[in-house]
Design a protein around this motif. Structure first.
Motif, mmCIF file in Angstrom:
data_model
loop_
_atom_site.group_PDB
_atom_site.id
_atom_site.type_symbol
_atom_site.label_atom_id
_atom_site.label_comp_id
_atom_site.label_asym_id
_atom_site.label_seq_id
_atom_site.Cartn_x
_atom_site.Cartn_y
_atom_site.Cartn_z
ATOM 1 N N ARG A 262 11.717 -113.365 18.055
ATOM 2 C CA ARG A 262 11.861 -113.976 19.378
ATOM 3 C C ARG A 262 13.333 -114.145 19.738
ATOM 4 N NH1 ARG A 262 8.256 -119.229 20.148
ATOM 5 N NH2 ARG A 262 9.214 -118.986 22.216
ATOM 6 N N TRP A 263 14.158 -114.565 18.770
ATOM 7 C CA TRP A 263 15.589 -114.710 19.029
ATOM 8 C C TRP A 263 16.231 -113.351 19.277
ATOM 9 C CZ3 TRP A 263 17.388 -119.169 20.411
ATOM 10 C CH2 TRP A 263 16.863 -120.352 19.907
ATOM 11 N N LYS A 266 15.460 -112.218 22.798
ATOM 12 C CA LYS A 266 16.293 -112.927 23.780
ATOM 13 C C LYS A 266 17.701 -112.342 23.818
ATOM 14 C CE LYS A 266 18.228 -117.445 25.019
ATOM 15 N NZ LYS A 266 18.392 -116.939 26.398
ATOM 16 N N VAL A 269 17.721 -108.949 25.663
ATOM 17 C CA VAL A 269 17.657 -109.103 27.121
ATOM 18 C C VAL A 269 18.966 -109.667 27.663
ATOM 19 C CG1 VAL A 269 16.501 -110.314 29.009
ATOM 20 C CG2 VAL A 269 15.157 -109.310 27.154
ATOM 21 N N ASP A 270 19.552 -110.654 26.964
ATOM 22 C CA ASP A 270 20.827 -111.234 27.416
ATOM 23 C C ASP A 270 21.933 -110.190 27.431
ATOM 24 O OD1 ASP A 270 19.643 -113.688 27.722
ATOM 25 O OD2 ASP A 270 20.438 -114.551 25.868
ATOM 26 N N GLU A 290 7.150 -109.985 23.476
ATOM 27 C CA GLU A 290 8.224 -110.956 23.691
ATOM 28 C C GLU A 290 9.214 -110.449 24.733
ATOM 29 O OE1 GLU A 290 9.545 -114.682 23.205
ATOM 30 O OE2 GLU A 290 7.823 -113.830 22.152
ATOM 31 N N LEU A 291 9.541 -109.168 24.671
ATOM 32 C CA LEU A 291 10.442 -108.582 25.670
ATOM 33 C C LEU A 291 9.816 -108.642 27.060
ATOM 34 C CD1 LEU A 291 11.766 -105.474 23.699
ATOM 35 C CD2 LEU A 291 13.104 -107.457 24.427
ATOM 36 N N LEU A 294 10.078 -112.166 28.478
ATOM 37 C CA LEU A 294 11.439 -112.474 28.927
ATOM 38 C C LEU A 294 11.806 -111.700 30.190
ATOM 39 C CD1 LEU A 294 13.170 -112.447 25.431
ATOM 40 C CD2 LEU A 294 12.768 -114.451 26.855
ATOM 41 N N ASN A 298 12.913 -112.412 34.542
ATOM 42 C CA ASN A 298 14.177 -111.888 35.058
ATOM 43 C C ASN A 298 13.870 -110.598 35.814
ATOM 44 O OD1 ASN A 298 16.727 -110.692 35.434
ATOM 45 N ND2 ASN A 298 17.533 -111.544 33.530
#
Length: 349
Positions: A262-263, A266, A269-270, A290-291, A294, A298
């Protein structure tokens, strides 16, 4: 930005045109479907151009220099017995053809080679300029534990390791970025350092450590999942992944538990939102979900994301692509995870 890559007769691919998104590109397929081959081909051409452009004696690209450098890099990255082994085997004397199209058309390049090629390729389209940003490649294995002296040993001996390891170790050993970009670096590092409960340090002896509130741990004592996160955090801290550039990551989920995945999702994506064009290869349903979660939050990133599904057939592997995971067809590896969930729920009920 890399806009498109066309391949013909490359290993398992008879023919494919991959139209990339500006931010995030996700290649999904079973083991042996060629995910890593696509990553390595795109990476190789970017790396050759960036390496040549940074040489002190650098001038405009020439066919003479590129035909040997591309062939040499392909062999060092893929590690075949000879270059021609990368050309798809079939009746007749077909050639492997590769074309790369960029937002800056001065970087466009096209080349081909035959099944019996050994040390050079034929340049069909010569770029007029070198790529300005070096790409980064994260393999499935972490490299922080082997980093001490690896570059000098690799360059001084014949080692049967792919050259992406050496390239990434060079980036890992770069000095930390200082100046006005530090705030952005801290923002990108925050989720990774939270997941690791510490930060990555490089001492004067060339050894990496995980610095926590209780002291520092040498890398061989750190969980492998944290080491993988540590590679990414180090590349961010040195500025190798900042504002612009390219990141290739083969199976980011390998050896990570779901919480760490999960991290990682993130951070992916960031980074893609911050200007890095990212290419990942995966067959993890958890990472994909998860992607998607997220990206749904966005909309701009979702519009700049592309999915690629690799499907085996009698004629080879074909590529289905689109703006969502629904566009890439059924992937057996993902279907197996879903089917297992259904069976588990049935047993529970």
């Amino acid at each position: 930005m890399l806009k498109r890559m066309d391949v013909k007769n490359l290993t398992v691919f008879p023919q494919a045109e991959l139209h990339f998104g500006r931010q995030l590109n996700i290649i999904v397929g079973e083991n042996g479907a060629g995910k890593t081959h696509l990553l390595k081909m795109a990476y190789t051409l970017l790396a050759v151009s960036a390496e040549e452009g940074k040489k002190p004696s650098s001038s405009s690209p020439t066919k003479t220099s590129l035909q040997y450098r591309i062939a040499e890099k392909l062999v060092n990255v893929f590690r075949p017995e000879q270059l021609g082994r990368l050309a798809r085997r079939k009746q007749g004397r077909e050639r492997c053809e590769v074309k790369m199209f960029y937002e800056d058309k001065n970087w466009n390049v096209s080349f081909d080679f035959a099944t019996n090629s050994k040390s050079e390729v034929n340049i069909d389209v010569l770029p007029s300029k070198w790529v300005t940003d070096a790409p980064a490649y994260l393999p499935t294995r972490e490299l922080l534990t082997i980093f001490p002296n690896f570059i000098s040993v690799y360059e001084g001996h014949y080692l049967d390791f792919e050259e992406t390891w050496r390239d990434t170790c060079i980036l890992l050993g770069a000095p930390l970025q200082r100046g006005p970009k530090e705030e952005n670096i801290k923002r990108l590092l925050r989720p990774l350092e939270t997941a690791m409960d510490g930060s990555i340090e490089l001492d004067r002896n060339g050894r990496f450590y995980l610095r926590t509130k209780d002291g520092r741990l040498e890398m061989p004592l750190v969980a492998e999942g944290f080491r993988k996160l540590g590679m990414l955090s180090r590349l961010i801290a040195t500025g190798a992944l900042l504002d612009r550039g390219f990141l290739f990551w083969d199976e980011p989920e390998a050896n990570l538990n779901p919480k760490l995945v999960r991290w990682v999702a993130k951070s992916i994506v960031d980074l893609s939102s911050s200007g890095i064009q990212i290419f990942i290869a995966t067959h993890s349903l958890f990472l994909l979900r998860e992607l998607e979660i997220l990206l749904e939050g966005n909309r701009k990133s979702l519009q700049e994301t592309r999915f690629f599904g690799l499907h085996r057939g009698k004629a080879g592997v074909c590529v289905k692509q689109g703006a969502s995971i629904d566009d890439i067809g059924d992937i057996t590896a993902l279907d197996e995870e879903l089917e297992q969930t259904d069976r588990f729920l049935e047993e529970e009920s």
